[in-house]
Design an enzyme around this catalytic site. Structure first.
Site, PDB file in Angstrom:
ATOM      1  N   ASP A 111       0.787  -1.228   0.003  1.00  0.00           N
ATOM      2  CA  ASP A 111       0.031  -0.067  -0.007  1.00  0.00           C
ATOM      3  C   ASP A 111       0.772   1.199  -0.004  1.00  0.00           C
ATOM      4  O   ASP A 111       2.168   1.141   0.216  1.00  0.00           O
ATOM      5  CB  ASP A 111      -0.913   0.074   1.172  1.00  0.00           C
ATOM      6  CG  ASP A 111      -1.667   1.104   1.419  1.00  0.00           C
ATOM      7  OD1 ASP A 111      -2.355   1.540   0.641  1.00  0.00           O
ATOM      8  OD2 ASP A 111      -1.627   1.735   2.731  1.00  0.00           O
ATOM      9  N   ASP A 121      -0.262   5.221   1.240  1.00  0.00           N
ATOM     10  CA  ASP A 121      -0.463   5.807   2.304  1.00  0.00           C
ATOM     11  C   ASP A 121      -0.330   5.285   3.446  1.00  0.00           C
ATOM     12  O   ASP A 121      -1.030   4.086   4.021  1.00  0.00           O
ATOM     13  CB  ASP A 121      -1.899   6.683   2.228  1.00  0.00           C
ATOM     14  CG  ASP A 121      -2.127   7.673   1.148  1.00  0.00           C
ATOM     15  OD1 ASP A 121      -1.256   8.126   0.316  1.00  0.00           O
ATOM     16  OD2 ASP A 121      -3.411   8.084   0.756  1.00  0.00           O
ATOM     17  N   LYS A 134      -9.703  -3.300  -2.745  1.00  0.00           N
ATOM     18  CA  LYS A 134      -8.596  -3.705  -3.194  1.00  0.00           C
ATOM     19  C   LYS A 134      -8.597  -5.227  -3.696  1.00  0.00           C
ATOM     20  O   LYS A 134      -7.303  -5.892  -4.284  1.00  0.00           O
ATOM     21  CB  LYS A 134      -7.176  -3.547  -1.971  1.00  0.00           C
ATOM     22  CG  LYS A 134      -6.938  -2.322  -1.543  1.00  0.00           C
ATOM     23  CD  LYS A 134      -5.467  -2.445  -1.052  1.00  0.00           C
ATOM     24  CE  LYS A 134      -4.919  -0.904  -1.194  1.00  0.00           C
ATOM     25  NZ  LYS A 134      -4.029  -0.555  -0.254  1.00  0.00           N
TER      26      LYS A 134
HETATM   27 MG    MG Z   1      -2.944   2.912   3.552  1.00  0.00          MG
END
Ligand code: MG
Length: 160
Positions: free
Chosen positions: A11, A13, A100
């Site tokens: 990922d 962030d 996701k």
């Molecule tokens: Mg994140």
């Protein structure tokens, strides 16, 4: 040493950098003369400190790397990977909003790597929950990606 993953997915962030690129900072970004990366307001933005070492280690071991992010700030996120000098590490990037699950299905289609051969790092429990169901080995990232967490993930994958 046990079996290694065929693809490691990160990922963005709060996994590679300590902010949300779509709300906490203000794209576009640029590199200033002192080498720092800054947003439109001159605010300095940084990676978690061990992220380059983590990516370098996987790269040296010949394990392909991908990014999977649900951010709506696709251009800003892509620009940050470039300005931080990380673009060459990522063989695949899936950056767009949505579940996701979609990101991982596309990663598997593109790479022809089965989901069970992937290791995934993400700071959000809901993503870990969704992606675990696909058979991916998932590691929750509490305080940013670092070398200790990479080792933990590789060990978890080898046991899976
Ligand atoms: Mg994140």
């Amino acid at each position: 040493m046990g079996e290694r993953p065929s693809l490691v997915v990160f990922d963005l962030d709060y996994t590679l950098w300590p902010f949300w690129v779509d709300t906490h900072v203000d794209p576009p970004f640029q590199k200033s003369s002192d080498g720092s990366v800054r947003d439109r307001n001159g605010q300095s933005v940084k990676l978690y400190p061990e992220v380059p070492a983590v990516l370098e280690r996987l790269h040296q071991e010949g394990i392909p790397i991908a990014a999977a992010s649900r951010t709506s700030e696709v251009r800003g996120a892509t620009q940050l990977l470039d300005l931080f000098g990380l673009t060459h590490f990522f063989r695949y990037t899936e950056i767009y909003p949505g579940s996701k699950v979609t990101h991982f299905q596309r990663l598997s289609q593109q790479s022809r790597i089965p989901l069970s051969q992937m290791l995934f790092f993400d700071d959000e429990a809901r993503n870990i929950h969704d992606v675990s169901k696909l058979g991916v080995t998932c590691i929750l990232v509490p305080n940013g990606t670092n070398l200790a967490l990479l080792n933990h993930g590789l060990e978890a994958f080898a046991r899976s």
